[in-house]
Motif scaffolding. Structure first.
Motif, mmCIF file in Angstrom:
data_model
loop_
_atom_site.group_PDB
_atom_site.id
_atom_site.type_symbol
_atom_site.label_atom_id
_atom_site.label_comp_id
_atom_site.label_asym_id
_atom_site.label_seq_id
_atom_site.Cartn_x
_atom_site.Cartn_y
_atom_site.Cartn_z
ATOM 1 N N LEU A 144 0.811 -1.223 0.000
ATOM 2 C CA LEU A 144 0.000 0.000 0.000
ATOM 3 C C LEU A 144 0.845 1.273 0.000
ATOM 4 O O LEU A 144 0.513 2.246 -0.700
ATOM 5 N N LEU A 186 1.709 2.824 -3.368
ATOM 6 C CA LEU A 186 0.704 3.557 -4.124
ATOM 7 C C LEU A 186 0.871 5.055 -3.960
ATOM 8 O O LEU A 186 0.678 5.819 -4.912
ATOM 9 N N ALA A 187 1.250 5.473 -2.760
ATOM 10 C CA ALA A 187 1.473 6.906 -2.524
ATOM 11 C C ALA A 187 2.697 7.403 -3.273
ATOM 12 O O ALA A 187 2.728 8.530 -3.784
ATOM 13 N N PRO A 219 -1.010 10.818 -1.304
ATOM 14 C CA PRO A 219 -1.569 9.631 -0.638
ATOM 15 C C PRO A 219 -3.017 9.326 -0.993
ATOM 16 O O PRO A 219 -3.619 8.454 -0.370
ATOM 17 N N GLN A 261 -3.640 5.699 -2.165
ATOM 18 C CA GLN A 261 -3.467 4.767 -1.048
ATOM 19 C C GLN A 261 -4.683 4.821 -0.126
ATOM 20 O O GLN A 261 -5.203 3.784 0.312
ATOM 21 N N GLU A 283 -7.356 1.775 0.654
ATOM 22 C CA GLU A 283 -7.611 1.307 2.021
ATOM 23 C C GLU A 283 -9.107 1.368 2.351
ATOM 24 O O GLU A 283 -9.639 0.467 3.022
#
Length: 507
Positions: free
Chosen positions: A458, A461-462, A469, A472, A476
């Protein structure tokens, strides 16, 4: 020029195919006038200003050719490229001098029946020589008393050509050049001149399309087909029509229906298929179409075709036709596709009878419950070998159960009807329909291994996202809440609230 939009006339014939006279009777005089058609000259002139016929005229001043390349004719387009492609407005206003095609127009001398010999002077050769000896202008020459018209030599010997002969030679200037070239390069046998005359293409100019030298039946098919295409909103260019007719001449056919699509160049396939479809529909009615094994949906007001050829037993095929004939008026939208699904279900039953009975299912009086049981076992076998999906298995059984019952309610088991003598136990019961498997929600989840790797990466992804972010956080949220991506994209800015324990909740 207005577009003809009237609906095609429905004519019922006693024969299977319309004759040439019947086809011509269905072509409206107004449409023929739009095309400039004359039975004597046998030329079509596709209008430049019609939205569905021909191509627009080249906008260059003095040009009489149709536009084909970037709004210009091919000659003006190439001329413009050589001159550096000036702005369109000044280019079209300036114009260009075009060379006339030899033999296209008549001599300028009044009542002279001979064609123009020179591309620069609109006079026949003898008159042009006389003009040079007089040393006067063209206007002065035409006013002289000793300038007399000359009789013509007749038309070119090529069947498709309408141009005049310039002399005793049997051909117009252009076809004389073509014949000499073909003989010189051994493209044709010099002794086969009559065949060459009958099959060679005409000399085309501007918006002309020649139907000369074609049989009456084929001429009627072309004219009716063009009218039907235009009424249906299809566009037809002279180039497309010429290519098709030239190929028909080469094949020496008397009707378009005798042509195989593969005998045309690839660009003509769609045009030919569309043209021949309209021709085949002439005289068709639901009453005579229902006797065929392939139905044209347009006769019943629907798109597509309906095929009964996979049903082997004549009694069953006729019964399914009766069912389809009754069902089609009750359907909307994709009616032909829906009814075709019913036909496919009966085709599977027909195949089972053909394979599992000694009489191949031809004797309907010998059928019974045991044949239904054999059919159900065959479906189960096909499902077990993954040749038949669970959904298709269930749908086929439901379809046959309901439609067999409907056939009986329509009276198809009465004397003289297709199912007369069919035993009562030749039917599916409610218990014969298998249970459709329930969808498993767990089956829609991502595998655990995929989820594990996604959670571990994860933070990447940022790093990969240009928006920081956000990707991300969105991923989530998808994992934690089970929301769909579309729902996540529609979340408002203030989408979080705090509960009594101070924990955030997603609205």
């Amino acid at each position: 020029m207005r577009v003809i939009t009237t609906a095609p006339t429905l004519v019922e014939f006693n024969r299977g195919d319309a004759t040439a006279a019947e086809l011509m009777a269905m072509v409206e005089p107004e449409f023929l006038s739009v095309l400039g058609w004359s039975p004597q000259i046998r030329l079509l002139f596709l209008p430049y200003d019609h939205p569905l016929l021909g191509m627009p005229l080249c906008p260059v001043s003095g040009c009489s050719m149709p536009s084909v390349a970037k709004g210009l004719c091919s000659g003006c387009y190439q001329w413009g490229k050589q001159r550096g492609e000036p702005p369109m407005d000044s280019f079209t206003a300036e114009g260009r001098i075009q060379r006339r095609q030899i033999g296209v127009q008549d001599c300028s001398v009044a009542r002279c029946e001979r064609p123009v010999f020179s591309s620069r002077t609109p006079l026949y050769g003898a008159h042009r020589n006389q003009l040079h000896r007089q040393e006067v202008s063209l206007a002065q020459f035409l006013a002289l008393d000793d300038v007399v018209p000359l009789p013509g030599f007749g038309l070119c010997a090529v069947a498709a050509c309408h141009r005049k002969r310039p002399g005793a030679d049997p051909y117009c200037h252009a076809h004389r050049v073509r014949w000499s070239h073909a003989v010189r390069h051994e493209l044709v046998d010099a002794g086969d001149e009559q065949h060459w005359r009958a099959t060679t293409a005409p000399i085309t100019a501007n918006n002309e399309v020649s139907l000369r030298g074609l049989p009456e039946r084929l001429v009627a098919e072309v004219l009716y087909g063009l009218q039907a295409r235009t009424q249906a909103g299809f566009h037809t260019s002279q180039t497309l029509l010429r290519n098709l007719l030239n190929r028909v001449r080469e094949l020496e056919l008397s009707t378009l229906t005798a042509v195989k699509p593969e005998e045309f160049a690839r660009g003509c396939h769609g045009f030919y298929d569309n043209l021949i479809t309209f021709i085949h529909r002439v005289g068709k009615t639901p009453e005579n179409e229902r006797a065929k094994d392939v139905w044209d949906g347009a006769v019943f007001g629907h798109a597509g075709r309906l095929h009964f050829t996979d049903i082997h037993q004549p009694w069953l095929r006729e019964a399914v036709k009766e069912l389809a004939f009754t069902t089609l008026p009750q359907r909307r939208g994709r009616a032909m596709a829906t009814v075709q699904d019913i036909v496919r279900a009966f085709a599977m039953l027909s195949e089972s009878l053909r394979l599992q009975r000694e009489d191949r299912g031809e004797d309907l009086r010998a059928l019974g419950r045991h044949d239904i049981t054999a059919f159900l076992n065959r479906l189960a076998y096909l499902h077990g070998t993954e040749a038949l999906s669970t959904h298709k298995w269930v749908v086929t059984c439901r379809c046959l159960r309901g439609n067999l019952a409907q056939m009986r309610s329509l009276g198809l088991t009465r004397s003289g009807r297709p199912l007369y003598g069919l035993p009562e136990d030749f039917a599916l019961l409610a218990e014969d329909i298998p249970d459709e498997l329930e969808d498993s929600e767990a089956g829609k989840d991502l595998p655990l291994e995929v989820m594990r790797q996604l959670c571990e990466h994860l933070p990447r992804l940022a790093d990969l996202s240009r928006n920081g972010p956000e990707h991300q956080a969105a991923t989530e949220l998808l994992i934690d809440t089970g929301r769909r991506p579309q729902e996540m994209c529609r979340l408002p800015l203030e989408c979080l609230v705090q509960d009594s324990d101070g924990q955030h909740e997603l609205i």
